[in-house]
Design an enzyme around this catalytic site. Structure first.
Site, PDB file in Angstrom:
ATOM      1  N   HIS A  14       0.805  -1.229   0.000  1.00  0.00           N
ATOM      2  CA  HIS A  14       0.000   0.000   0.000  1.00  0.00           C
ATOM      3  C   HIS A  14       0.833   1.272   0.000  1.00  0.00           C
ATOM      4  O   HIS A  14       0.269   2.358   0.150  1.00  0.00           O
ATOM      5  CB  HIS A  14      -0.923   0.034   1.219  1.00  0.00           C
ATOM      6  CG  HIS A  14      -1.954  -1.040   1.241  1.00  0.00           C
ATOM      7  ND1 HIS A  14      -3.225  -0.856   0.736  1.00  0.00           N
ATOM      8  CD2 HIS A  14      -1.904  -2.315   1.664  1.00  0.00           C
ATOM      9  CE1 HIS A  14      -3.921  -1.971   0.876  1.00  0.00           C
ATOM     10  NE2 HIS A  14      -3.136  -2.882   1.448  1.00  0.00           N
ATOM     11  N   LYS A  32      -8.567  13.752   4.699  1.00  0.00           N
ATOM     12  CA  LYS A  32      -7.691  12.584   4.639  1.00  0.00           C
ATOM     13  C   LYS A  32      -6.687  12.740   5.774  1.00  0.00           C
ATOM     14  O   LYS A  32      -6.634  13.801   6.400  1.00  0.00           O
ATOM     15  CB  LYS A  32      -6.961  12.513   3.294  1.00  0.00           C
ATOM     16  CG  LYS A  32      -6.302  13.837   2.889  1.00  0.00           C
ATOM     17  CD  LYS A  32      -5.669  13.810   1.505  1.00  0.00           C
ATOM     18  CE  LYS A  32      -6.619  13.881   0.352  1.00  0.00           C
ATOM     19  NZ  LYS A  32      -6.815  12.630  -0.364  1.00  0.00           N
ATOM     20  N   ARG A  33      -5.889  11.713   6.054  1.00  0.00           N
ATOM     21  CA  ARG A  33      -4.869  11.870   7.071  1.00  0.00           C
ATOM     22  C   ARG A  33      -3.934  13.020   6.697  1.00  0.00           C
ATOM     23  O   ARG A  33      -3.722  13.302   5.513  1.00  0.00           O
ATOM     24  CB  ARG A  33      -4.073  10.572   7.219  1.00  0.00           C
ATOM     25  CG  ARG A  33      -4.829   9.506   7.985  1.00  0.00           C
ATOM     26  CD  ARG A  33      -5.133   9.961   9.406  1.00  0.00           C
ATOM     27  NE  ARG A  33      -3.936  10.007  10.194  1.00  0.00           N
ATOM     28  CZ  ARG A  33      -3.616   9.124  11.138  1.00  0.00           C
ATOM     29  NH1 ARG A  33      -4.435   8.139  11.437  1.00  0.00           N
ATOM     30  NH2 ARG A  33      -2.488   9.245  11.807  1.00  0.00           N
ATOM     31  N   LYS A  42       0.597  14.374   0.971  1.00  0.00           N
ATOM     32  CA  LYS A  42      -0.777  14.632   0.515  1.00  0.00           C
ATOM     33  C   LYS A  42      -0.995  16.118   0.221  1.00  0.00           C
ATOM     34  O   LYS A  42      -2.009  16.511  -0.353  1.00  0.00           O
ATOM     35  CB  LYS A  42      -1.777  14.129   1.550  1.00  0.00           C
ATOM     36  CG  LYS A  42      -1.744  12.588   1.721  1.00  0.00           C
ATOM     37  CD  LYS A  42      -2.706  12.128   2.805  1.00  0.00           C
ATOM     38  CE  LYS A  42      -2.577  10.653   3.139  1.00  0.00           C
ATOM     39  NZ  LYS A  42      -3.232   9.766   2.156  1.00  0.00           N
ATOM     40  N   THR A  53      -8.674   6.315  -1.869  1.00  0.00           N
ATOM     41  CA  THR A  53     -10.017   5.748  -2.007  1.00  0.00           C
ATOM     42  C   THR A  53     -11.057   6.832  -1.728  1.00  0.00           C
ATOM     43  O   THR A  53     -12.179   6.753  -2.210  1.00  0.00           O
ATOM     44  CB  THR A  53     -10.224   4.565  -1.035  1.00  0.00           C
ATOM     45  OG1 THR A  53      -9.665   4.914   0.234  1.00  0.00           O
ATOM     46  CG2 THR A  53      -9.550   3.315  -1.554  1.00  0.00           C
ATOM     47  N   LYS A  98     -14.834   7.951  -3.482  1.00  0.00           N
ATOM     48  CA  LYS A  98     -16.073   8.245  -2.744  1.00  0.00           C
ATOM     49  C   LYS A  98     -16.656   9.577  -3.196  1.00  0.00           C
ATOM     50  O   LYS A  98     -17.870   9.721  -3.393  1.00  0.00           O
ATOM     51  CB  LYS A  98     -15.801   8.252  -1.228  1.00  0.00           C
ATOM     52  CG  LYS A  98     -15.442   6.861  -0.694  1.00  0.00           C
ATOM     53  CD  LYS A  98     -14.798   6.871   0.694  1.00  0.00           C
ATOM     54  CE  LYS A  98     -14.133   5.526   0.942  1.00  0.00           C
ATOM     55  NZ  LYS A  98     -13.170   5.530   2.061  1.00  0.00           N
TER      56      LYS A  98
HETATM   57  C1  26Q Z   1       3.480   0.309  10.312  1.00  0.00           C
HETATM   58  C2  26Q Z   1       4.389  -0.075  11.298  1.00  0.00           C
HETATM   59  C3  26Q Z   1       4.272   0.383  12.595  1.00  0.00           C
HETATM   60  C4  26Q Z   1       3.199   1.237  12.901  1.00  0.00           C
HETATM   61  C5  26Q Z   1       2.293   1.621  11.918  1.00  0.00           C
HETATM   62  C6  26Q Z   1       2.433   1.163  10.616  1.00  0.00           C
HETATM   63  C7  26Q Z   1       1.464   1.589   9.572  1.00  0.00           C
HETATM   64  C8  26Q Z   1       0.117   1.728   9.868  1.00  0.00           C
HETATM   65  C9  26Q Z   1      -0.795   2.123   8.890  1.00  0.00           C
HETATM   66  C10 26Q Z   1       1.875   1.825   8.270  1.00  0.00           C
HETATM   67  C11 26Q Z   1       0.958   2.215   7.302  1.00  0.00           C
HETATM   68  C12 26Q Z   1      -0.391   2.365   7.590  1.00  0.00           C
HETATM   69  C13 26Q Z   1      -1.410   2.761   6.631  1.00  0.00           C
HETATM   70  C14 26Q Z   1      -1.210   2.931   5.337  1.00  0.00           C
HETATM   71  C15 26Q Z   1      -2.292   3.344   4.443  1.00  0.00           C
HETATM   72  O1  26Q Z   1      -3.406   3.631   4.867  1.00  0.00           O
HETATM   73  N1  26Q Z   1      -2.035   3.398   3.144  1.00  0.00           N
HETATM   74  C16 26Q Z   1      -3.063   3.791   2.184  1.00  0.00           C
HETATM   75  O2  26Q Z   1      -3.720   2.616   1.729  1.00  0.00           O
HETATM   76  C17 26Q Z   1      -4.819   2.940   0.906  1.00  0.00           C
HETATM   77  C18 26Q Z   1      -5.530   1.650   0.562  1.00  0.00           C
HETATM   78  O3  26Q Z   1      -4.792   0.927  -0.360  1.00  0.00           O
HETATM   79  C19 26Q Z   1      -4.375   3.683  -0.329  1.00  0.00           C
HETATM   80  O4  26Q Z   1      -5.519   4.071  -1.044  1.00  0.00           O
HETATM   81  C20 26Q Z   1      -3.560   4.922   0.062  1.00  0.00           C
HETATM   82  O5  26Q Z   1      -3.028   5.529  -1.105  1.00  0.00           O
HETATM   83  C21 26Q Z   1      -2.446   4.528   1.009  1.00  0.00           C
HETATM   84  O6  26Q Z   1      -1.760   5.680   1.476  1.00  0.00           O
END
Ligand code: 26Q
Length: 810
Positions: free
Chosen positions: A357, A545-546, A551, A653, A657
């Site tokens: 991702h 978004k976050r 972004k 995503t 929406k």
């Molecule tokens: C990893 C290790 C330790 C702590 C936290 C994490 C961690 C947690 C959440 C790393 C990444 C995330 C989240 C990533 C994320 O939301 N990515 C998004 O995924 C979406 C679904 O595929 C995409 O549409 C987005 O582009 C992408 O940013």
């Protein structure tokens, strides 16, 4: 249509009975909270009963099952969704009405199940709905975090985090299954011995944590099929009892209790950022080990052997967070089922598939060897052996030390989880066409050169029943009327029929009226919840978004400052009222992101207090952006900001929406925006900025943002104003420095805001000009809805089922 579970009358009776049984109360005596719980329990009963039948059938027909593993499931609310999927939503509203409650108030009471950060977590939730609706026997697995994503408050312009205690009411959907608990072991030492001509390995003096499943059943739409989201809760094996234990046992028990209490305590709030925290690794292994043991136990129950495991199970891992499934499967096959390495590896690599991702370097998981070794000694041994054999294979294939280094699983004292997933799986997929290309050609180029068949694309999708039909009933009615009924709910491409009405003035006016009513409803909500007055005549221009630098919320801010300055130069510069809405949580430790939130609030305050801006320009920061707020905001939005630096947003995503709800996109050619552009063309969106390849080239050739600053007067003025700050007296020197010179080890303007600034201002200008041509705008909006069908999660899940899992579906 599947038979409805209830009529209004039978539902009413069931609710009255539930209130009596659980709370000894009549509807007159019950609180709204109790009524919410009664609703949840009544629907849960129906789904649980269907679950019994589904499990029986899957077992009897020996169907292949999908297991979707994700550290995050951002489910949001379930009451309206389940009532909708069970086809009893109108009945539920009537029943509540008859019993003296307001359905809307009961729905609003439900806390979001915020067991995720953002896109990745919400994707898992949308896919669970689609897998169920497509009749795929599937189970989602995650952790039953006591605290989900924090609640955000804005105090004096700054983000403050509060704990999210969702389980008080949210637990109404959960069914604890203590009899299916699994023991997960940490630490200890390994003892090896020979017996029967086999080498046996046992893990001694380990700390044990019990994993208790808390199952949430989910209903599909127009099907009796249901699936389960299995959330693992952590418990100590036994309570600490001083009198019974010798000193050593007492300490062990205390340790187990301490670990059990922390493991499922809280969701890590970092999005797209990796931190090598030992508790996070404990969470990952806890969840993976419990899940794999639970799958293997059920498989053995049904088939009496694990040798056909890969024929009956597909394990999808959502990013590398569950990567330990690879060594954990190997451990079970070798240590517990007595297989040899090659057979175990063959089955493992035919069972696991990995979705990537992100391409951001700081988000790639690399765990320090000492941490792994100490916490998971047997898993570490297995990873070493996987790594050794993989390295041999790479050397034999490439004979190139540079490639061996690139593709190594253990390197420089770190375990690279992505490479472990690539080696240990049957498929690796990106989440949009562009992203998958970048994986193949760049991030995983060498692995792809060796095993090209593994690398696939599945462009993300969203649950269109939730994100259109359920949250935008006005638009849903219009769609049903124009496309011939509810077909589109199961065949989302039916939305295409709307294209035929792009010249139909009456239809376009109705579409505009629906948007107008949604804007008014949102304005009412904003007033009630946050005390802000929104002007429904203004363009609702939205970026939610976050908060992350890639972004580029800051680019949006720079443009607004520029508009503000233009308005001061010429009070008639703006004729169309324009409201910019932001919503974003920043990871609590991400200082720059928090400064950007503060900047947005400083600017909002400045504009609010400047009479020149009255009825022309407004900036609003919406507190605590979350699934349930998105559900109110997106139907009311007119402009969708999707402005990431090209090449950085894997898919997005939210973009889908907004499109589905008729908002027009101002965006870069990044992630799934590229595929939106493929179906919309230049004429139905506002595209701007550098392409991914141009970004890469510009960085290679040396990008110097100061040159743009000195050359471009408008940009310079805007940056200077930001630097000086606004009426609240807060200076943004730090953000200014970061853009022009870099800071904290980041290069100057890492995400090329200044390079895209003029193009972005032009795109917004085109957008505003188009807005004044109402007929044209509405036609564009209609075409966005009409062509959004390919972004339904049903399509994406069908691709996973056909090309990766090889399971049948409806
Ligand atoms: C990893 C290790 C330790 C702590 C936290 C994490 C961690 C947690 C959440 C790393 C990444 C995330 C989240 C990533 C994320 O939301 N990515 C998004 O995924 C979406 C679904 O595929 C995409 O549409 C987005 O582009 C992408 O940013």
């Amino acid at each position: 249509m599947t038979k409805q579970a209830f009529t209004t009358k039978t539902l009413e009776d069931a609710l009255v009975a539930k209130l009596a049984l659980n709370f000894s109360k009549t509807p007159e005596e019950a609180t709204e909270q109790e009524m919410f719980k009664a609703c949840a329990l009544v629907l849960r009963d129906v789904m649980a009963a269907r679950g019994v039948e589904c499990s029986r059938q899957v077992r009897r027909n020996q169907q292949k099952q999908v297991h979707y593993l994700s550290l995050e499931f951002l489910m949001g609310r379930s009451l309206m969704k389940n009532a909708y999927n069970l086809d009893v939503l109108p009945q539920l509203k009537d029943a509540l009405d008859h019993l003296g409650f307001k359905a809307g108030d009961i729905f609003e009471l439900e806390p979001d199940a915020g067991l995720g950060n953002g896109g990745l977590g919400r994707l898992a939730a949308c896919y669970l709905d689609s897998m169920t609706t497509l009749d795929i026997p599937a189970t989602g697995y995650s952790i039953c975090y006591e605290l989900g994503i924090f609640k955000q408050k804005i105090v004096e312009g700054q983000q403050v985090e509060l704990p999210d205690n969702w389980k008080d009411l949210g637990a109404a959907w959960l069914m604890p299954k203590p009899e299916e608990a699994q023991a997960v072991h940490f630490g200890g030492t390994l003892r090896e011995f020979w017996d029967d001509g086999h080498l046996h390995i046992v893990n001694e003096d380990a700390t044990t944590v019990l994993a208790i499943p808390c199952d949430m059943v989910v209903a599909g739409y127009d099907t009796k099929h249901v699936n389960t989201l299995r959330l693992w809760d952590a418990r100590a094996t036994k309570p600490v009892d001083m009198s019974l234990f010798s000193r050593g046992e007492y300490l062990k028990a205390a340790e187990e209790e301490a670990m059990a209490e922390t493991i499922a305590k809280v969701l890590y709030p970092e999005d797209n950022h990796y931190e090598g925290k030992s508790l996070r690794l404990k969470q990952q292994y806890f969840f993976v080990s419990a899940t794999i043991q639970s799958i293997a136990t059920k498989h053995l129950d049904t088939y009496g052997t694990l040798k056909n495991f890969h024929e009956k199970n597909a394990i999808q891992i959502n990013d590398t967070h569950p990567a330990l499934v690879v060594p954990e499967l190997m451990r079970i096959f070798i240590d517990e089922a007595g297989m040899d390495w090659d057979e175990a590896w063959d089955i493992t690599t035919k069972s696991v598939a990995y979705t990537n991702h992100t391409v951001l370097a700081e988000a790639l998981e690399r765990w320090p060897q000492p941490l792994m070794q100490q916490l998971l000694p047997r898993i570490w041994q297995i990873i070493q052996e996987i790594s050794r054999r993989w390295q041999q294979k790479v050397e034999d294939f490439y004979h190139d030390p540079a490639k061996t280094q690139q593709m190594a699983i253990i390197w420089n004292g770190e375990v690279r989880m992505a490479n472990l997933c690539i080696a240990g799986g049957m498929a690796v997929n990106g989440v949009s066409g562009l992203h998958s290309d970048i994986l193949r050609k760049d991030v995983f180029r060498d692995a792809c050169g060796m095993e090209p068949w593994k690398f696939q694309n599945v462009t993300n999708g969203i649950d269109h029943r939730r994100w259109l039909s359920e949250i935008n009933p006005g638009l849903d009615s219009l769609v049903c009327e124009l496309t011939g009924g509810k077909d589109y709910l199961l065949k989302p491409l039916t939305l295409q029929k709307l294209d035929a009405y792009a010249d139909d003035a009456a239809v376009l006016e109705r579409l505009a009226k629906i948007k107008r009513e949604n804007k008014e409803a949102f304005a009412l909500y904003a007033k009630k919840s946050q005390g802000v007055i929104l002007n429904p005549d203004a363009i609702f221009d939205v970026q939610v978004k976050r908060l992350h630098e890639y972004k580029r919320q800051l680019l949006n801010v720079l443009h607004i400052i520029t508009l503000y300055q233009r308005l001061h130069d010429d009070p008639n510069a703006i004729t169309q009222p324009h409201t910019f809405l932001f919503g974003a949580k920043a990871a609590p430790g991400y200082a720059v992101a928090k400064r950007i939130i503060r900047l947005i609030n400083s600017l909002a305050d400045q504009i609010e207090h400047d009479p020149v801006c009255k009825d022309k320009l407004q900036v609003v920061f919406l507190e605590n952006y979350r699934v349930s707020l998105a559900e109110k905001l997106i139907p009311a939005s007119e402009v969708s900001q999707q402005i990431s630096t090209a090449g950085k947003e894997a898919s997005g995503t939210g973009n889908m929406k907004f499109m589905m709800n008729g908002a027009l996109t101002v965006g870069t050619l990044d992630g799934a925006n590229v595929e939106m552009h493929d179906v919309l063309g230049d004429e139905n969106m506002f595209l701007f900025g550098l392409r991914a390849d141009e970004v890469a080239r510009m960085k290679r050739e040396g990008y110097v943002p100061q040159r743009l600053y000195s050359r471009d007067e408008t940009l310079r003025r805007c940056l200077d104003a930001m630097r000086a700050g606004f009426r609240d007296g807060v200076s943004y020197e730090d953000l200014y420095q970061r853009l022009l010179f870099g800071s904290g080890g980041s290069p100057a303007d890492e995400y090329l805001l200044l390079a895209d600034y003029q193009a972005y201002c032009q795109a917004e200008k085109r957008m505003v000009a188009t807005y004044s041509d109402t007929a044209r705008w509405n036609a564009m909006s209609l075409r966005n809805i009409a062509r959004s069908g390919i972004f339904a999660a049903d399509r994406a899940v069908a691709e996973y089922a056909d090309n990766i899992w090889h399971v049948p579906h409806r």
